[in-house]
Design an enzyme around this catalytic site. Structure first.
Site, PDB file in Angstrom:
ATOM      1  N   GLU A  14       0.775  -1.221  -0.007  1.00  0.00           N
ATOM      2  CA  GLU A  14      -0.015  -0.464   0.023  1.00  0.00           C
ATOM      3  C   GLU A  14       0.798   0.868  -0.104  1.00  0.00           C
ATOM      4  O   GLU A  14       1.790   1.347   1.001  1.00  0.00           O
ATOM      5  CB  GLU A  14      -1.012  -0.023   1.239  1.00  0.00           C
ATOM      6  CG  GLU A  14      -1.971   1.259   1.497  1.00  0.00           C
ATOM      7  CD  GLU A  14      -1.552   2.294   1.823  1.00  0.00           C
ATOM      8  OE1 GLU A  14      -1.450   2.367   2.851  1.00  0.00           O
ATOM      9  OE2 GLU A  14      -1.450   3.633   1.628  1.00  0.00           O
ATOM     10  N   CYS A  53      -1.836   8.811   3.773  1.00  0.00           N
ATOM     11  CA  CYS A  53      -1.386   8.373   2.445  1.00  0.00           C
ATOM     12  C   CYS A  53      -2.702   8.527   1.398  1.00  0.00           C
ATOM     13  O   CYS A  53      -2.929   8.941   0.171  1.00  0.00           O
ATOM     14  CB  CYS A  53      -1.809   7.123   2.109  1.00  0.00           C
ATOM     15  SG  CYS A  53       0.329   6.132   3.078  1.00  0.00           S
TER      16      CYS A  53
END
Lengths: 258, 119
Positions: A14, A53
């Site tokens: 990720e 993120c």
């Protein structure tokens, strides 16, 4: 990942993102609680202390509501209080480190050089007293176009890059013109858009009429350079399990060839 | 005149020299997304596998500076200067334990530079 490949260790990744937060014109059909929520959703970019993120760092607004909507977003952004982080009125604190602080200021500089317009903020925030040397950055809105570096790279600070779009096709094209595909936001009162736009966006999680919700069971992960594999959902168990297939013969007799 | 895409400050070279003494041959790789964001990373040569998707932007004091091709498409109109700043980053870049961090300062390429470098 390169070392995992050497030993054939399975991995999921990720990574980062440059998530678009898209506002269709219907959000301004009424001056109501939903519009208020949408403005708040646009300003969620400001919660970034140095690493988020999924930060909604690209703000895409439909052109016919652009001026009126951005005016409200700027006003809401300017109302953000930056002060002593122990003070309960503090909304946005300092950046996590000096290098992050420097990096954000460097990005604001290149953004301006590329022709982006500072709609608000654009500077360090200087506090007094014991916080004088804190790494505070003013929540910043930069207006430009999607090819600029400030639209393509993670800045990781309270900085959003805003641009306008014509119609649904244009919104989707801009949203997908990125190396990444981790998160996205879609805001609309139109039930068709509410289903169709998220499907067209190449991102692992698309929030519709909300942003930054992370329920524990919802699959999370990215498209493109935002990584591969998903976490959190039951399906992610398959990343960690082996599937075994046993073929048992019940027949005592040979195949009959030899 | 020879135009360059990348440069480095004297202060950053001092840190490079320290790292060279300790680790030997080094490379820079420009990080894209995630965790430490768009930071220049420095590794021992051979530690990171490079392939033809990595573009060589230039050399900084003898050290190759690479970037991924996809990212390069969005960066190629800008000139990059590697500088050093106080503060401990959180990546695997080799300068991190020294309590300092390489950062990128960017400017637009001039028309002349652009014509030469991106022809």
């Amino acid at each position: 990942m390169q070392y995992a490949s050497k030993n054939i260790n399975p991995v999921t990744m990720e990574l980062g993102g440059k998530s678009p937060n898209i506002f269709f014109n219907s959000v301004m059909d009424a001056d109501d609680a939903f519009l208020d929520k949408a403005i708040e959703g646009a300003v969620l970019f400001a919660f970034n202390q140095g690493e988020v993120c999924t930060c909604p760092s690209r703000l895409l607004v439909q052109e016919d509501i652009y001026d009126a909507f951005i005016e409200k977003v700027i006003a809401r952004t300017n109302a953000i209080v930056q002060t002593n982080p122990y003070d309960s009125s503090c909304m946005v604190g300092a950046q996590a480190s000096n290098d992050q602080y420097e990096k954000i200021l460097a990005y604001i500089k290149i953004g301006k050089e590329e022709g982006a317009k500072v709609l608000t903020g654009g500077k360090a925030c200087k506090l007094d007293g014991e916080f004088a040397n804190g790494f505070y950055i003013q929540p910043t809105i930069l207006e430009g176009h999607n090819k600029m570096r400030i639209f393509q790279e993670e800045i990781f600070g309270p900085v959003v890059s805003v641009t306008k779009f014509k119609d649904e096709a244009d919104a989707i094209a801009i949203a997908n013109d990125t190396l990444y595909g981790l998160g996205a936001g879609v805001w609309t009162r139109d039930a068709h858009q509410l289903y169709q736009i998220p499907r067209a966006i190449k991102a692992g999680r698309v929030w519709v009429n909300c942003y930054h919700a992370y329920p524990a069971h919802a699959p999370f992960g990215g498209y493109k350079k935002s990584g591969f594999g998903r976490e959190n959902h039951l399906m992610m168990m398959n990343h960690y399990r082996q599937t075994k297939n046993m073929l048992i013969s019940y027949d005592k007799n040979k195949l009959g060839f030899f | 005149m020879e135009y360059k895409r990348v440069a480095i400050t004297d202060k950053a070279i001092e840190v490079l020299n320290q790292l060279r003494e300790k680790h030997g041959e080094l490379i820079f790789h420009q990080s894209g997304g995630c965790c430490d964001g768009s930071a220049p990373m420095i590794f021992e040569e051979g530690d990171m596998y490079l392939d033809d998707s990595d573009i060589l932007l230039g050399q900084l004091d003898g050290i190759n500076y690479y970037m991924n091709q996809d990212q390069f498409e969005y960066w190629k109109h800008t000139h990059l200067t590697v500088d050093i700043t106080e503060g401990r980053g959180s990546s695997f870049s080799l300068e991190i334990p020294l309590g300092v961090r390489f950062i990128i300062r960017s400017r637009l390429l001039t028309d002349q530079e652009n014509a030469e470098l991106n022809k």
